[in-house]
Design an enzyme around this catalytic site. Structure first.
Site, short mmCIF file in Angstrom:
data_model
loop_
_atom_site.label_atom_id
_atom_site.label_comp_id
_atom_site.label_asym_id
_atom_site.label_seq_id
_atom_site.Cartn_x
_atom_site.Cartn_y
_atom_site.Cartn_z
N LYS A 122 0.82 -1.21 0.00
CA LYS A 122 0.00 0.00 0.00
C LYS A 122 0.86 1.26 0.00
O LYS A 122 0.46 2.28 -0.55
CB LYS A 122 -0.97 -0.01 1.18
CG LYS A 122 -2.06 -1.06 1.01
CD LYS A 122 -3.25 -0.81 1.91
CE LYS A 122 -4.37 -1.80 1.57
NZ LYS A 122 -5.50 -1.73 2.50
N LYS A 204 -8.28 -11.20 -10.55
CA LYS A 204 -9.32 -11.43 -9.54
C LYS A 204 -10.48 -10.45 -9.75
O LYS A 204 -10.27 -9.32 -10.18
CB LYS A 204 -8.68 -11.20 -8.16
CG LYS A 204 -9.45 -11.79 -7.00
CD LYS A 204 -8.65 -11.61 -5.71
CE LYS A 204 -9.57 -11.16 -4.59
NZ LYS A 204 -8.87 -10.81 -3.36
N LYS A 207 -13.41 -5.83 -5.69
CA LYS A 207 -14.54 -5.04 -5.21
C LYS A 207 -14.30 -3.55 -5.37
O LYS A 207 -15.19 -2.75 -5.15
CB LYS A 207 -14.89 -5.39 -3.76
CG LYS A 207 -13.88 -4.99 -2.71
CD LYS A 207 -14.46 -5.25 -1.31
CE LYS A 207 -13.40 -5.00 -0.24
NZ LYS A 207 -13.93 -5.08 1.11
#
Ligand code: TRP
Length: 339
Positions: A122, A204, A207
């Site tokens: 991150k 993947k 979301k």
């Protein structure tokens, strides 16, 4: 409900898990994890949290945090987590999480936190916002888990390292004072359906890909779900068979099998000789039907904000009572004056 959870029966192990209100939960999240959560209360004493405090380590708009949090809370109930049989609550409604996080910070080594893969990733993704919260994220997660004397923590593979850190912190604390925290165990659900993007079946289904036609969201309308499936990428060969060189068809077969609770081989047999367009329509219809009751339950909950707030308060009250016992012990053991 409260008495049941608080006096948890001796033989039921406690499960704690949380999910961050970032992005929009997908069919992948549903088939891979969320669909199983409702049924776990038969065997386990379950506590589920919307980890809203964890959602601010990456920049988020206030209106998005608010909407995502309400949506996820309602969705947890809509996918089958019965608030009468489980504790469901918003993390920020139970102050003990922030408090224990501060205390645990002092039993967490800078070096071990710095090694966390997610922190490194991150940080690289957003070098302009490497804040201390991002660094502290796994310690807050340890507080979440340890407050409830958790036995089992169902998590995705990527979170196992954080559970490992949690165990190290717990062990350090227990050794320094006396046994205080139960040793939790991270559990990755047995390779359930791995669901990939409909437009890029090698990635993947994420979301956070809102707007991406590759992700089917649990709360998409039936029309949107059908459109996304009809536009799913396939390949030049026309047989509905799973194979490594046909990631698009394989993904759709996996989705269909997971939706219907059958094996991929059974799905292949069902679509033997079927053309791609018909196949994709059938997968879309199966998704629509499977998600329909979830969406209906969700819509009903969101139409009644008062009821939603009530459920949040009840969950937070129960969670707070359980958490307070652990927190009080921790304060005392460290040597804080309690009156
Ligand atoms: N960090 C987890 C994730 O990103 C969410 C989470 C927060 C969590 N606190 C937790 C998961 C405690 C398990 C236990 O998925």
């Amino acid at each position: 409900m409260e008495t049941m959870t608080e006096n948890k029966s001796e033989n039921k192990k406690r499960v704690f898990s949380a999910i961050k209100p970032t992005g929009n939960p997908t069919l992948g999240n549903y088939l891979g994890a969320m669909q199983y959560w409702g049924g776990m209360s038969d065997e386990y004493d379950c506590i589920f949290s919307v980890a809203d405090l964890h959602a601010i380590t990456v920049a988020i708009e206030p209106k998005d945090l608010r909407e995502n949090s309400k949506r996820l809370f309602a969705l947890l109930i809509a996918v089958g987590i019965d608030p009468e049989k489980n504790v469901v609550f918003m993390q920020s409604h139970v102050r003990a999480h922030s408090e224990l996080c501060w205390l645990l910070n002092n039993y967490t080594m800078f070096g071990e936190a710095r090694r966390m893969t997610q922190f490194k990733e991150k940080s690289e993704k957003a070098p302009e916002n490497i804040n201390v919260g991002l660094f502290d994220y796994p310690v807050l997660m340890a507080a979440d888990i340890l407050l409830y004397q958790t036995d089992i923590v169902p998590v995705g593979e990527d979170q196992l390292q954080h559970v490992e850190l949690c165990r190290n912190i717990a062990e350090r604390f227990n050794n320094r004072y006396s046994p205080t925290f139960k040793m939790p165990e991270g559990k990755v659900p047995k390779a359930g359906a791995r669901i990939y993007s409909l437009t890029d079946p090698t990635a993947k289904m994420g979301k956070s890909d809102s707007g991406d036609a590759g992700a089917v969201f649990i709360l998409d309308t039936p029309e949107t779900i059908m459109r996304k499936f009809k536009r799913a990428v396939t390949d030049s060969d026309a047989a509905v068979k799973a194979s490594p060189d046909k990631p698009g068809i394989t993904n759709l077969l996996n989705i269909y099998a997971a939706l219907c609770g059958i094996t991929v081989a059974a799905a292949e047999a069902e679509f033997d000789g079927c053309d791609y367009a018909t196949f994709k329509t059938r997968v879309g219809e199966a998704a629509v039907e499977r998600l329909r009751p979830v969406r209906e339950k969700y819509d009903a909950l969101r139409r009644d904000d008062g009821r939603l707030s009530e459920l949040m308060r009840a969950g937070a009250d129960t969670a707070a009572r359980i958490a307070a016992r652990t927190l009080e012990k921790v304060y005392k053991k460290i040597g804080f004056v309690r009156t």
